[in-house]
Design a protein around this motif. Structure first.
Motif, PDB file in Angstrom:
ATOM      1  N   GLN A  59       6.569  11.633  -0.803  1.00 14.67           N
ATOM      2  CA  GLN A  59       5.151  11.850  -0.026  1.00 14.67           C
ATOM      3  C   GLN A  59       4.183  12.866  -0.804  1.00 14.67           C
ATOM      4  O   GLN A  59       4.974  14.005  -1.009  1.00 14.67           O
ATOM      5  CB  GLN A  59       5.522  12.015   1.548  1.00 14.67           C
ATOM      6  N   THR A  69       0.885  -1.127  -0.042  1.00 17.86           N
ATOM      7  CA  THR A  69      -0.003   0.058   0.031  1.00 17.86           C
ATOM      8  C   THR A  69       0.997   1.151   0.118  1.00 17.86           C
ATOM      9  O   THR A  69       2.088   0.802  -0.071  1.00 17.86           O
ATOM     10  CB  THR A  69      -0.968   0.110   1.161  1.00 17.86           C
ATOM     11  N   SER A  70       0.125   2.539  -0.044  1.00 17.47           N
ATOM     12  CA  SER A  70       1.240   3.593   0.126  1.00 17.47           C
ATOM     13  C   SER A  70       1.982   3.961   1.246  1.00 17.47           C
ATOM     14  O   SER A  70       3.020   4.432   1.463  1.00 17.47           O
ATOM     15  CB  SER A  70       0.252   5.111  -0.248  1.00 17.47           C
ATOM     16  N   THR A  71       1.545   3.140   2.467  1.00 12.22           N
ATOM     17  CA  THR A  71       2.283   3.049   3.768  1.00 12.22           C
ATOM     18  C   THR A  71       3.460   2.337   3.692  1.00 12.22           C
ATOM     19  O   THR A  71       4.385   2.494   4.464  1.00 12.22           O
ATOM     20  CB  THR A  71       1.212   2.648   4.860  1.00 12.22           C
ATOM     21  N   ARG A  86      -2.394  13.727   2.025  1.00 11.46           N
ATOM     22  CA  ARG A  86      -3.440  12.848   2.370  1.00 11.46           C
ATOM     23  C   ARG A  86      -2.909  11.126   2.404  1.00 11.46           C
ATOM     24  O   ARG A  86      -3.796  10.466   1.897  1.00 11.46           O
ATOM     25  CB  ARG A  86      -4.772  12.985   1.653  1.00 11.46           C
ATOM     26  N   GLY A  87      -1.685  10.970   2.548  1.00  8.28           N
ATOM     27  CA  GLY A  87      -1.160   9.731   2.669  1.00  8.28           C
ATOM     28  C   GLY A  87      -0.850   9.205   1.266  1.00  8.28           C
ATOM     29  O   GLY A  87      -0.704   7.883   1.346  1.00  8.28           O
ATOM     30  N   ALA A  88      -0.939   9.796   0.233  1.00  5.07           N
ATOM     31  CA  ALA A  88      -0.708   9.382  -1.023  1.00  5.07           C
ATOM     32  C   ALA A  88       0.836   9.362  -1.214  1.00  5.07           C
ATOM     33  O   ALA A  88       1.509  10.042  -0.604  1.00  5.07           O
ATOM     34  CB  ALA A  88      -1.460   9.965  -2.247  1.00  5.07           C
ATOM     35  N   LYS A  89       1.269   8.459  -2.118  1.00  6.04           N
ATOM     36  CA  LYS A  89       2.713   8.590  -2.495  1.00  6.04           C
ATOM     37  C   LYS A  89       3.014   8.257  -4.132  1.00  6.04           C
ATOM     38  O   LYS A  89       2.250   7.804  -4.819  1.00  6.04           O
ATOM     39  CB  LYS A  89       3.464   7.389  -1.892  1.00  6.04           C
ATOM     40  N   HIS A 146      -2.628   5.955  -4.084  1.00  8.35           N
ATOM     41  CA  HIS A 146      -3.476   6.715  -3.171  1.00  8.35           C
ATOM     42  C   HIS A 146      -3.629   5.680  -1.749  1.00  8.35           C
ATOM     43  O   HIS A 146      -3.242   4.629  -1.943  1.00  8.35           O
ATOM     44  CB  HIS A 146      -4.897   6.956  -3.556  1.00  8.35           C
ATOM     45  N   PRO A 147      -4.059   5.978  -0.895  1.00 12.59           N
ATOM     46  CA  PRO A 147      -4.074   5.284   0.404  1.00 12.59           C
ATOM     47  C   PRO A 147      -4.796   3.896   0.290  1.00 12.59           C
ATOM     48  O   PRO A 147      -4.494   3.005   1.094  1.00 12.59           O
ATOM     49  CB  PRO A 147      -4.748   6.203   1.473  1.00 12.59           C
ATOM     50  N   ARG A 148      -5.827   4.177  -0.456  1.00 13.10           N
ATOM     51  CA  ARG A 148      -6.630   2.691  -0.485  1.00 13.10           C
ATOM     52  C   ARG A 148      -6.014   2.058  -1.689  1.00 13.10           C
ATOM     53  O   ARG A 148      -6.625   0.830  -1.900  1.00 13.10           O
ATOM     54  CB  ARG A 148      -8.078   3.082  -1.025  1.00 13.10           C
TER      55      ARG A 148
END
Length: 93
Positions: free
Chosen positions: A60, A36-38, A63-66, A79-81
């Protein structure tokens, strides 16, 4: 009009190609992981459109996207999802 591929090229693809075997260092273990993006890392190999792409750099975003920069120069925004499957080389020091 259809043109056929050379016989040697067809056999090479039938064996799965040689890209995935050429980049792995000898003695290193490779495993597939869901990323995932994390948890995406430099060096992860993601197959996009049938083409394996190695992550060269990460940026980075809000909103958590990379944004992933591949060795070939292409960019991909996760995206985060977003969930993808990647090959990760396990390095043991």
């Amino acid at each position: 009009m259809r043109l056929s591929l050379p016989r040697a090229g067809r056999l090479n693809y039938a064996r799965g190609g040689s890209f995935m075997n050429t980049w792995t260092p000898s003695g290193a273990m490779a495993s597939t992981v869901e990323i995932t993006s994390t948890n995406v890392q430099r060096g992860d190999v993601i197959q996009i459109g049938g083409q394996p792409c190695r992550v060269a750099d990460l940026f980075q975003l809000p909103r958590g996207a990379k944004r992933l920069l591949f060795e070939s120069g292409e960019l991909l925004t996760m995206h985060p999802r977003t969930r993808l499957v990647a090959v990760r080389v396990l390095r043991r020091w």
